[in-house]
Design a protein around this motif. Sequence first.
Motif, PDB file in Angstrom:
ATOM      1  N   ARG A 286       0.829  -1.203   0.000  1.00  0.00           N
ATOM      2  CA  ARG A 286       0.000   0.000   0.000  1.00  0.00           C
ATOM      3  C   ARG A 286       0.863   1.253   0.000  1.00  0.00           C
ATOM      4  O   ARG A 286       0.548   2.235  -0.684  1.00  0.00           O
ATOM      5  N   GLU A 287       1.973   1.224   0.741  1.00  0.00           N
ATOM      6  CA  GLU A 287       2.878   2.375   0.777  1.00  0.00           C
ATOM      7  C   GLU A 287       3.466   2.646  -0.607  1.00  0.00           C
ATOM      8  O   GLU A 287       3.492   3.796  -1.077  1.00  0.00           O
ATOM      9  N   VAL A 288       3.930   1.589  -1.269  1.00  0.00           N
ATOM     10  CA  VAL A 288       4.491   1.752  -2.613  1.00  0.00           C
ATOM     11  C   VAL A 288       3.433   2.258  -3.582  1.00  0.00           C
ATOM     12  O   VAL A 288       3.695   3.156  -4.406  1.00  0.00           O
ATOM     13  N   SER A 289       2.221   1.730  -3.490  1.00  0.00           N
ATOM     14  CA  SER A 289       1.148   2.131  -4.395  1.00  0.00           C
ATOM     15  C   SER A 289       0.749   3.584  -4.178  1.00  0.00           C
ATOM     16  O   SER A 289       0.472   4.318  -5.139  1.00  0.00           O
ATOM     17  N   ILE A 290       0.720   4.023  -2.926  1.00  0.00           N
ATOM     18  CA  ILE A 290       0.362   5.418  -2.648  1.00  0.00           C
ATOM     19  C   ILE A 290       1.438   6.355  -3.177  1.00  0.00           C
ATOM     20  O   ILE A 290       1.132   7.402  -3.775  1.00  0.00           O
ATOM     21  N   HIS A 291       2.698   6.004  -2.959  1.00  0.00           N
ATOM     22  CA  HIS A 291       3.775   6.855  -3.492  1.00  0.00           C
ATOM     23  C   HIS A 291       3.696   6.923  -5.017  1.00  0.00           C
ATOM     24  O   HIS A 291       3.945   7.989  -5.612  1.00  0.00           O
ATOM     25  N   ASP A 292       3.358   5.808  -5.642  1.00  0.00           N
ATOM     26  CA  ASP A 292       3.184   5.810  -7.091  1.00  0.00           C
ATOM     27  C   ASP A 292       2.049   6.735  -7.498  1.00  0.00           C
ATOM     28  O   ASP A 292       2.161   7.492  -8.483  1.00  0.00           O
ATOM     29  N   ALA A 293       0.955   6.701  -6.747  1.00  0.00           N
ATOM     30  CA  ALA A 293      -0.179   7.570  -7.042  1.00  0.00           C
ATOM     31  C   ALA A 293       0.166   9.039  -6.816  1.00  0.00           C
ATOM     32  O   ALA A 293      -0.237   9.918  -7.599  1.00  0.00           O
ATOM     33  N   LEU A 294       0.905   9.343  -5.759  1.00  0.00           N
ATOM     34  CA  LEU A 294       1.301  10.735  -5.500  1.00  0.00           C
ATOM     35  C   LEU A 294       2.179  11.267  -6.626  1.00  0.00           C
ATOM     36  O   LEU A 294       2.065  12.445  -7.014  1.00  0.00           O
TER      37      LEU A 294
END
Length: 391
Positions: A286-294
């Motif tokens: 989830r952390e990696v996915s959120i950073h990707d989204a940001l």
Amino acid sequence: MSLVVYLAAGLFGLSAVVLCRRPMRAVRDPLTVSTCVAIVLGSLVFVCSAPLTLAAVNGLTGIPNFGAPLTYGMLCAYSCSLLILLIHWRGGPREQVRRMVLRSIAAYVPLVAAIVVLFMLGDARTERLNDLDTYYANTPYLCEMILLYLIGHSAATLAMCALCVKWSREVTGLLRTGLRLILAGSALDVVGFQLTKYTAVAARWTGHDLDVLSTQVAPPLAALAALLCSAGFVLPRLLPSVLAQVRSLDDYRSLGPLWTRVRFVSTAPKPPSGWWQLPRARLHWREVSIHDALLGLAPYFDDSVRERALAAARRAGRTAHDARIAAEAAMLADAARRAAAREEPLPTPSGYRLHATEVSGTSGLVELAQALVRPPAGTPVRGGTVRTSHG
């Protein structure tokens, strides 16, 4: 009685399975290996001492009471493994540890051999599944065999008590808690198992019958003592990992509002079979996915929205850090709204870096998620309206 003993063996052995959940990594760690060996041997002692097992062993070998030296030898091996475990737990120079381990083995191997020899010399033709210790307390050679296994176990247990008392004064935290549990289990073994056995055997020497101490009192107390010792060995090794998983689960849930807001932008691939993954693995994804989204939302970041929200938060009495997070949340909410509406990105990229991308770990993302759920009252966003977001 067999059911109680088997249950204790199962619970005892389960901790070894948990510790050795990654076998390839575990075999490279002497402490993990010695812990697992000690726990497995303890489980085998309980299995071997159960009346059902004793009857099966005697029947398979055709030798009455053959299960007795098997159990006694296993108990001596378990006692030796506990000493070796404590040696590894204490640590020190490799050669010193190796010498102490070899000395422990050298002391208990002859003890096991002597138990077998004394059994062969003695006359144990009458099968006794529950009260062999007291029934043969006055039989030549068998009496010495019984005393020998009890003394060997007592020596190891008393050494453990002494070492635990000494080391618990030198350490703190979970290690001290583990040592105190081992001390409690060892003390219970001394009082509940060994003293009751000694008393019952000595009573036979004086013509009295206190067999109930050996047959009814000692086994359940020995099982409880072993479980306490097992908890003491395992707790310092497992509890930090368990607490880390709990914290990861809490952070994973806390990131829910932020993930709900930006998930449509993320292009990070989903992990296979995610339903069975532990919280730390879920949090990492989830952390990696959120950073990707940001990163995908960065072209929509509007500095004017952030600056107005920052000024409003400052006027509301927020600290500099809290005001920054609130302003970033307002800018992110505005960027996500325009990206979801398929609006064009800003002609001039902002270049602003979110606090969550500047710090390691998930703390920054959690702060941002909390700011999205509870934006400061009166914080303006694009168009002069106030948006309250519940991701």
